[in-house]
Design a protein around this motif. Sequence first.
Motif, PDB file in Angstrom:
ATOM      1  N   THR A 290       0.819  -1.213   0.000  1.00 33.69           N
ATOM      2  CA  THR A 290       0.000   0.000   0.000  1.00 33.69           C
ATOM      3  C   THR A 290       0.853   1.264   0.000  1.00 33.69           C
ATOM      4  O   THR A 290       0.576   2.213  -0.722  1.00 33.69           O
ATOM      5  CB  THR A 290      -0.926   0.012   1.236  1.00 33.69           C
ATOM      6  N   HIS A 320      -7.885   1.312   2.946  1.00 35.26           N
ATOM      7  CA  HIS A 320      -6.923   2.075   2.146  1.00 35.26           C
ATOM      8  C   HIS A 320      -7.182   3.565   2.283  1.00 35.26           C
ATOM      9  O   HIS A 320      -6.265   4.358   2.418  1.00 35.26           O
ATOM     10  CB  HIS A 320      -7.067   1.729   0.662  1.00 35.26           C
ATOM     11  N   ASP A 388      -5.758  -2.769  -6.654  1.00 36.86           N
ATOM     12  CA  ASP A 388      -5.276  -3.641  -5.585  1.00 36.86           C
ATOM     13  C   ASP A 388      -5.934  -5.011  -5.735  1.00 36.86           C
ATOM     14  O   ASP A 388      -7.084  -5.110  -6.164  1.00 36.86           O
ATOM     15  CB  ASP A 388      -5.630  -3.036  -4.229  1.00 36.86           C
ATOM     16  N   GLU A 389      -5.221  -6.050  -5.352  1.00 33.48           N
ATOM     17  CA  GLU A 389      -5.733  -7.420  -5.473  1.00 33.48           C
ATOM     18  C   GLU A 389      -6.274  -7.613  -6.877  1.00 33.48           C
ATOM     19  O   GLU A 389      -7.414  -8.030  -7.072  1.00 33.48           O
ATOM     20  CB  GLU A 389      -6.822  -7.677  -4.432  1.00 33.48           C
ATOM     21  N   GLY A 546      -6.454  -8.174   2.342  1.00 29.67           N
ATOM     22  CA  GLY A 546      -5.930  -6.872   2.733  1.00 29.67           C
ATOM     23  C   GLY A 546      -6.212  -6.306   4.108  1.00 29.67           C
ATOM     24  O   GLY A 546      -5.620  -5.315   4.477  1.00 29.67           O
TER      25      GLY A 546
HETATM   26 MG    MG Z   1      -2.869  -4.987   0.537  1.00 28.60          MG
END
Ligand code: MG
Length: 687
Positions: A290, A320, A388-389, A546
């Motif tokens: 991140t 996030h 992300d992911e 996450g």
């Molecule tokens: Mg992550």
Amino acid sequence: MPEKQALSAPQKALHKLGLTRDIDLALHLPLRWEDETRVLRLADAREGESVQIEAEVTACEIAYRPRRQLVVTVEDGSGSCQMRFFSFYPSQQKALAVGTRHRFRGELRGGFLGWQMVHPVVKPAGAALPTALTPVYPTVATLPQAYLRKAVLSGLARADLSDTFPPGVSETLQPQVWGLREALAFLHHPTPDVALAALEDRSHPAWQRLKAEELLAQQLSQLESKRERDALRSPALATRRGGLQETLLAQLPFALTGAQRRVVEEIARDLAREVPMHRLLQGDVGSGKTVVAALAAAVAIDAGWQCALMAPTEILAEQHFRKLIGWLEPLLAPLGRRVAWLTGSQKKKERGEMLALVESGEAALVVGTHAVIQDQVQFKALALAVIDEQHRFGVAQRLALRAKMKDTAQEPHLLMMSATPIPRTLAMSYYADLDVSTIDELPPGRTPIVTRLVADSRREQLIERIRSQLAEGRQVYWVCPLIEESEALDLSNATQTHQDLSEALPGVMVGLLHSRMPPAEKKAVMALFSGGQMGVLVSTTVIEVGVDVPNASLMVIEHAERFGLSQLHQLRGRVGRGAAASACVLVFSPNENGRVSETAKARLKAMAETNDGFEIARRDLEIRGPGEFLGARQSGAPLLRFADLEADADLLAWARALAPLMLDRHPALARRHVERWLGGKSEFLKA
Ligand code: MG
Ligand code: ADP
């Protein structure tokens, strides 16, 4: 207007299998072959062999033990055999009358009563024998073998099979391979003298040709899309001395690891170029991706542009958002810019405000779920998109994000992040068009997670263990499985566990989190857990990706045998994020027969043996094979049908080396080759 003819069921099935062109049919190769070229004497047959015999019926009767069946005894002069039919028509019984002769084909079993065949194929005796092996094609129930065989045969006859390898190229392959036309003719109808083993293990030079063709097509199409991308333009974002990235680095509460510093630089170099970045940042769970994304965003923002960060779940996006606000907002405020937030569950008013911020450009960074790619979202100047992911998103979603650049002649830079590393062989072949950065080091001070397998019958001890963790001020996750068929069952499982644990742990706040809870409630539960007030969080797999609560030190996964390997690894990664020693307990429940399946065992064993995400990915590939690994539907990447990346590494290397030469010197052949093998499917590779 001519009436449009409806497709028959087999025609529909052909389409569904992607067998629309002659060449598709010609390239649809048998799974195996049956040898109907010979009639064997029973006396010469071996146990377990697939044979064809010709014999006379000496008895034909219906027996009732163990269940109703037609038992036909036959003699071929060298021995006798019993044929068993568990489903049959009266007409079949009649045809198999005593004294008639037939040809029977099936697998020979040596039973208590002598030779047996179950459901043999019956044909007239004395019919002409074929001269080639009979192909058996992969198919579906609505597409009978006989129909498919005919279709393949005519496809093979009509298809253009002219060589697309540039002159002299096949000769560079060692060992020598066959020409395409000969290879296909042979594989569809091999002569009976061939060693079936070489056919079946695909080592035959005819197979080698097809593998070489397939790998070349794949490498060519990857290279083409890479070159297309290289022709696109993005804003060049330079990292300034004394700029926002430097300020952010100075304000972080920790120093970057060496691996983080390296990938930050790799990304900075990409951003500084006018060619769109297309980079995958892979790093094990907890490796600190991140902050790397935040540092990349800082570069884009510093240059006056916007950055978008998309995450697959609301919980993750929210987390996030909090983190990035904490890091970036103090730096953005003096510039009159902000971090915006977009999700599906947002109130209309808030959403309207956020959309305005994005459109005016005041939002320097936009964090959210899929909501980020919706039509109403208009960026003023998007220069960097972070996913992300990324494996949780489909091709279409990645494309939509890339299309968010207002100036249509330009593309945003793309940074994809994933904790599920792509094994090297897959990266080489499927993602040739992707640059990969790897964080191969965890932040300091982490103690490795100890993983234990525990049978469900030992729950009491487990609860004792939870008590002792709680007594030390630690927190605990308890994950219940996702039962795909029934969300309701899923829920009742989690709810029940929640109730049991609440009773077993009086005085401890035990929370429940599942996907069907309203977002506001999810948020509240997560806040209590990350704030430390909640000791135990019972959840379905919504926390898989996450989530970051460093004080949690014990992860219990119930019915661990039902989870996939990478999912287990992701879940385990929720602990071991602080300095405290952490553990993961995989609770498994044998099925009614007291067993756990072999693949489940292999997964659990892998989990117990290693914490290394790359090793986990490698084992996952081994257990599942590349098809499932990539999620064919999701990635859209056409999978290799014939070649095997590990076993055919030499051919892969050959194709990789040939692809650029061929594109440069024989572009027309290259185009024909890709068209032949991938048809319309190559578009997918470009996302
Ligand atoms: Mg992550
Ligand atoms: P992931 O790679 O799984 O997304 P995160 O980015 O969530 O990992 O980082 C995991 C945790 O480690 C976070 O709390 C993050 O702030 C912290 N972290 C990241 N980098 C470092 C570092 N260099 N030193 C110490 N802690 C770090």
